[in-house]
Design a protein around this motif. Structure first.
Motif, PDB file in Angstrom:
ATOM      1  N   ASP A 210       0.823  -1.217   0.000  1.00 40.37           N
ATOM      2  CA  ASP A 210       0.000   0.000   0.000  1.00 40.37           C
ATOM      3  C   ASP A 210       0.856   1.266   0.000  1.00 40.37           C
ATOM      4  N   SER A 211       1.997   1.212   0.697  1.00 45.48           N
ATOM      5  CA  SER A 211       2.820   2.421   0.794  1.00 45.48           C
ATOM      6  C   SER A 211       3.542   2.705  -0.527  1.00 45.48           C
ATOM      7  N   ILE A 212       3.598   1.722  -1.417  1.00 46.19           N
ATOM      8  CA  ILE A 212       4.272   1.926  -2.707  1.00 46.19           C
ATOM      9  C   ILE A 212       3.332   2.625  -3.706  1.00 46.19           C
ATOM     10  N   VAL A 213       2.030   2.380  -3.540  1.00 50.27           N
ATOM     11  CA  VAL A 213       1.053   2.911  -4.500  1.00 50.27           C
ATOM     12  C   VAL A 213       1.237   4.414  -4.693  1.00 50.27           C
ATOM     13  N   ALA A 214       1.290   5.157  -3.577  1.00 53.35           N
ATOM     14  CA  ALA A 214       1.356   6.616  -3.654  1.00 53.35           C
ATOM     15  C   ALA A 214       2.712   7.092  -4.193  1.00 53.35           C
ATOM     16  N   LEU A 215       3.776   6.324  -3.901  1.00 54.05           N
ATOM     17  CA  LEU A 215       5.124   6.767  -4.264  1.00 54.05           C
ATOM     18  C   LEU A 215       5.473   6.461  -5.717  1.00 54.05           C
ATOM     19  N   MET A 216       4.824   5.436  -6.286  1.00 52.49           N
ATOM     20  CA  MET A 216       5.202   4.970  -7.624  1.00 52.49           C
ATOM     21  C   MET A 216       4.573   5.840  -8.700  1.00 52.49           C
ATOM     22  N   GLN A 237       5.407  -9.121   0.837  1.00 58.33           N
ATOM     23  CA  GLN A 237       4.538  -8.467  -0.144  1.00 58.33           C
ATOM     24  C   GLN A 237       5.251  -8.151  -1.456  1.00 58.33           C
ATOM     25  N   LEU A 238       6.420  -8.750  -1.651  1.00 57.83           N
ATOM     26  CA  LEU A 238       7.193  -8.431  -2.854  1.00 57.83           C
ATOM     27  C   LEU A 238       6.399  -8.635  -4.158  1.00 57.83           C
ATOM     28  N   PRO A 239       5.666  -9.747  -4.341  1.00 55.46           N
ATOM     29  CA  PRO A 239       4.912  -9.890  -5.598  1.00 55.46           C
ATOM     30  C   PRO A 239       3.901  -8.754  -5.818  1.00 55.46           C
ATOM     31  N   ALA A 240       3.232  -8.338  -4.753  1.00 54.49           N
ATOM     32  CA  ALA A 240       2.257  -7.240  -4.884  1.00 54.49           C
ATOM     33  C   ALA A 240       2.963  -5.920  -5.187  1.00 54.49           C
ATOM     34  N   ILE A 241       4.122  -5.715  -4.536  1.00 57.98           N
ATOM     35  CA  ILE A 241       4.902  -4.493  -4.789  1.00 57.98           C
ATOM     36  C   ILE A 241       5.366  -4.468  -6.245  1.00 57.98           C
ATOM     37  N   ALA A 242       5.842  -5.627  -6.726  1.00 58.05           N
ATOM     38  CA  ALA A 242       6.325  -5.715  -8.111  1.00 58.05           C
ATOM     39  C   ALA A 242       5.194  -5.398  -9.087  1.00 58.05           C
ATOM     40  N   ALA A 243       3.994  -5.878  -8.797  1.00 55.81           N
ATOM     41  CA  ALA A 243       2.858  -5.636  -9.693  1.00 55.81           C
ATOM     42  C   ALA A 243       2.569  -4.136  -9.791  1.00 55.81           C
ATOM     43  N   ILE A 244       2.657  -3.439  -8.657  1.00 54.63           N
ATOM     44  CA  ILE A 244       2.403  -1.989  -8.647  1.00 54.63           C
ATOM     45  C   ILE A 244       3.471  -1.256  -9.460  1.00 54.63           C
ATOM     46  N   VAL A 245       4.727  -1.647  -9.250  1.00 52.74           N
ATOM     47  CA  VAL A 245       5.842  -0.999  -9.957  1.00 52.74           C
ATOM     48  C   VAL A 245       5.733  -1.265 -11.462  1.00 52.74           C
ATOM     49  N   HIS A 246       5.442  -2.505 -11.815  1.00 52.46           N
ATOM     50  CA  HIS A 246       5.343  -2.863 -13.241  1.00 52.46           C
ATOM     51  C   HIS A 246       4.175  -2.149 -13.921  1.00 52.46           C
ATOM     52  N   ALA A 247       3.066  -2.009 -13.205  1.00 48.20           N
ATOM     53  CA  ALA A 247       1.892  -1.352 -13.788  1.00 48.20           C
ATOM     54  C   ALA A 247       2.197   0.093 -14.168  1.00 48.20           C
ATOM     55  N   LYS A 248       3.180   0.689 -13.469  1.00 48.98           N
ATOM     56  CA  LYS A 248       3.573   2.072 -13.776  1.00 48.98           C
ATOM     57  C   LYS A 248       4.777   2.114 -14.706  1.00 48.98           C
ATOM     58  N   GLY A 249       5.113   0.976 -15.289  1.00 52.04           N
ATOM     59  CA  GLY A 249       6.215   0.945 -16.257  1.00 52.04           C
ATOM     60  C   GLY A 249       7.596   0.933 -15.627  1.00 52.04           C
ATOM     61  N   ASP A 274      13.069  -8.096 -11.596  1.00 51.22           N
ATOM     62  CA  ASP A 274      13.517  -8.028 -12.994  1.00 51.22           C
ATOM     63  C   ASP A 274      15.031  -8.137 -13.123  1.00 51.22           C
ATOM     64  N   ILE A 275      15.727  -7.582 -12.133  1.00 50.75           N
ATOM     65  CA  ILE A 275      17.192  -7.504 -12.182  1.00 50.75           C
ATOM     66  C   ILE A 275      17.710  -7.763 -10.771  1.00 50.75           C
ATOM     67  N   MET A 276      18.751  -8.555 -10.645  1.00 52.45           N
ATOM     68  CA  MET A 276      19.345  -8.735  -9.314  1.00 52.45           C
ATOM     69  C   MET A 276      20.843  -8.967  -9.448  1.00 52.45           C
ATOM     70  N   HIS A 277      21.549  -8.785  -8.324  1.00 49.94           N
ATOM     71  CA  HIS A 277      22.956  -9.213  -8.323  1.00 49.94           C
ATOM     72  C   HIS A 277      23.125 -10.340  -7.319  1.00 49.94           C
ATOM     73  N   PHE A 278      24.128 -11.150  -7.570  1.00 48.01           N
ATOM     74  CA  PHE A 278      24.548 -12.221  -6.672  1.00 48.01           C
ATOM     75  C   PHE A 278      25.859 -11.771  -6.037  1.00 48.01           C
ATOM     76  N   ASN A 279      26.101 -12.162  -4.814  1.00 47.28           N
ATOM     77  CA  ASN A 279      27.429 -11.942  -4.243  1.00 47.28           C
ATOM     78  C   ASN A 279      28.099 -13.306  -4.159  1.00 47.28           C
ATOM     79  N   LEU A 280      28.915 -13.631  -5.166  1.00 42.51           N
ATOM     80  CA  LEU A 280      29.560 -14.951  -5.124  1.00 42.51           C
ATOM     81  C   LEU A 280      30.418 -15.077  -3.867  1.00 42.51           C
ATOM     82  N   HIS A 281      30.982 -13.942  -3.423  1.00 45.65           N
ATOM     83  CA  HIS A 281      31.856 -13.969  -2.249  1.00 45.65           C
ATOM     84  C   HIS A 281      31.057 -14.043  -0.949  1.00 45.65           C
ATOM     85  N   LYS A 282      29.767 -13.990  -0.991  1.00 38.24           N
ATOM     86  CA  LYS A 282      28.984 -14.237   0.221  1.00 38.24           C
ATOM     87  C   LYS A 282      28.311 -15.609   0.123  1.00 38.24           C
ATOM     88  N   THR A 283      27.566 -15.811  -0.962  1.00 38.53           N
ATOM     89  CA  THR A 283      26.709 -16.992  -1.041  1.00 38.53           C
ATOM     90  C   THR A 283      27.425 -18.224  -1.596  1.00 38.53           C
TER      91      THR A 283
END
Ligand code: PLP
Length: 501
Positions: A210-216, A237-249, A274-283
């Motif tokens: 909900d807090s992402i709706v107004a900011l996006m 709530q990551l899937p719901a957050i992603a949907a809000i972000v994607h809906a706004k392009g 959509d995009i992430m980094h891995f830390n090979l030196h951590k994981t």
């Protein structure tokens, strides 16, 4: 609990440093051959490169020189000497077998200027590693080039920027970053020309959709979100957050540094990242700390793959045989971000780690990391204040709130832990928790080792009530005690500087 005795082993507290032992005329080397040879060697060096005055070095004999360096290694603290529960950093044991594999001559003798035909084994390994990371994350396009997590973030947001620019002719100007983000996230935004829109976590310690709706808005490129976040909590709530972000392009950047809590259990790509980094030196194995080489590969969705840096590693199947080659030309690519193939040795270690453990082993890594953190949390819960008291992922956060009445703070607890032989947890982070102690035991610590850590934490809390002075002046068993940590990091004096006579 007994004070850990490591500090006392072979460590004379007020022993003079090597510089103070210097006596003119002593030396710590012997060159082969006649003494004249040394002079002959020197003659080979052209005059303009030769010193006109003697270097100002301490003059000591060989055994004192050996002792000096051995001593320095003992004053240091590392995962090889004890537990290192530094939250967010995943300071875990890395299997030595991976070191042996990375040292195989076929890898170490390779050179990036060798023709592709000679590099088939190395290219094959990198191609396979990209495929593994793509499967693990659910993000099929992978580049192995970035040299660290922060470099991966830079690469990922660069891709986001380029994708927006190409689609809309406008990269937008803002990025949403939660208050539980790692410090590199806002820094990455700044490096890519985005200003940060902060979002506070809710009372459960996670971001509310909900807090992402107004900011996006239309001027927001997307969100950079760490999952699990720096409170060690899963962003439910990551899937719901992603949907809000994607809906706004916009795009969702997932900071994947904490991937040791998701392996085989959840894939960022499936959660809307959509995009992430891995830390090979951590994981994925590779010793880290001390600023040594790391690797921060980046994974993207199929739609974003064409923006990845060049060169891409490709496979051709011809006459039943496979060959690997480097694809350099790609007009959509953000370009090169690192010389050659990135830090290749780290890639070999990660490949070996993944191959050795396999899918079930990787899942067990995650299960153990999460179990260990919850075990530690259960042991500390009654003694330390827990700001978000729920099941955690791979790390837990407690605070110094119960110790305030005796004037003891997080930093004092951290310093006293050193006397018990433990590296302190991360302190005063995440910033949204006052007096935080962020503890990541990692999957490689045994139950005994976790019990010892919890016991040390409880002993320190007890000491703070009985004898707070003990904590306020800790550590007592190290070469140097409290120092100005900012100045120590900013004005490092690592070289011998003698005064001319
Ligand atoms: C470690 C870490 C980073 C940065 O990675 P580096 O390899 O140190 O540059 C970014 N985000 C999180 C959550 C981390 O723990």
């Amino acid at each position: 609990m007994e004070i850990f005795d490591r500090a006392a082993q072979g460590l004379v507290m007020n022993e003079p440093l090597i510089f103070e032992r210097s006596v003119p005329g002593r030396f710590a080397f012997s060159l082969p051959g006649e003494p004249d040879n040394a002079e002959a060697c020197v003659q080979v060096i052209p005059d303009k490169f030769r010193r006109k005055t003697r270097p100002l070095l301490p003059e000591v004999n060989e055994v004192e020189l050996v002792r000096h360096y051995t001593r320095l290694s003992q004053w240091n603290y590392g995962i090889d000497t004890g537990p290192y529960p530094l939250g967010s950093c995943t300071m875990k044991h890395n299997p030595r077998i991976n070191e042996a594999v990375a040292r195989l001559e076929g890898f170490t003798a390779g050179h990036p200027y060798h023709p592709e035909l000679w590099l088939q084994g190395s290219l094959n390994l990198m191609f396979a590693l990209e495929t593994f990371l793509g499967e693990i994350s659910g993000l099929p396009g992978v580049t192995l080039q970035p040299a660290a997590g922060a470099h991966g973030e830079f690469t990922g947001v660069r891709i986001m920027r380029r994708a927006l620019l190409q689609r809309d002719g406008n990269p937008r100007s803002q990025m949403i970053v939660p208050d539980t983000a790692h410090g590199t996230n806002p820094a990455t935004c700044a490096m890519n020309g985005y200003s940060v829109v902060h979002v506070a976590s809710n009372d459960k310690g996670i971001v509310d959709a909900d807090s992402i709706v107004a900011l996006m808005t239309d001027d927001v490129a997307g969100i950079m979100i760490t999952n699990p976040n720096t409170l060690g909590l899963f962003e439910e709530q990551l899937p719901a957050i992603a949907a809000i972000v994607h809906a706004k392009g916009g795009y969702v950047y997932g900071d994947g540094a904490n991937l040791n809590s998701l392996l085989g259990r959840a894939r960022p790509g499936d959660l809307g990242v959509d995009i992430m980094h891995f830390n090979l030196h951590k994981t994925f194995s590779t010793p880290h700390g001390g600023g040594g080489p790391g690797a921060g590969p980046v994974g993207v969705t199929e739609a974003l793959e064409r923006f990845l840096p060049v060169p891409r590693i490709r496979k051709a199947v011809k006459d039943g045989g496979e060959t690997y080659y480097l694809e350099m030309n790609n007009a959509d690519s953000i370009g090169r971000i690192k010389a050659f193939f990135g830090n290749f040795g780290m890639l070999v270690r990660a490949y070996a780690y993944i191959r050795e453990l396999g899918p079930d082993g990787l899942k067990q890594v995650t299960d153990m990391a999460v179990l260990n953190a919850n075990y530690v949390l259960a042991g500390l819960r009654d003694t330390y204040h827990v700001p978000y008291d729920r099941l955690c992922m791979h790390e837990c956060v407690v605070t110094d709130k119960y110790l305030h009445k005796v004037g003891v703070k997080t930093m004092d607890v951290a310093k006293r832990l050193i006397d018990y032989g433990f590296h302190p947890p991360t302190v005063y982070f995440p910033l949204c928790v006052a007096g935080a102690l962020m503890i990541e035991p990692t999957e490689t610590e045994s139950k005994q080792s976790l019990d010892e850590f919890v016991e040390a934490m409880l002993t320190v809390a007890k000491e703070s009530l009985e004898n707070p002075e003990l904590l306020l002046t800790a550590p007592h068993r190290t070469r140097v005690s409290r120092m100005d940590e900012v100045r120590a990091a900013r004005q490092m004096e690592l070289r011998f500087q003698s005064k001319p006579e």
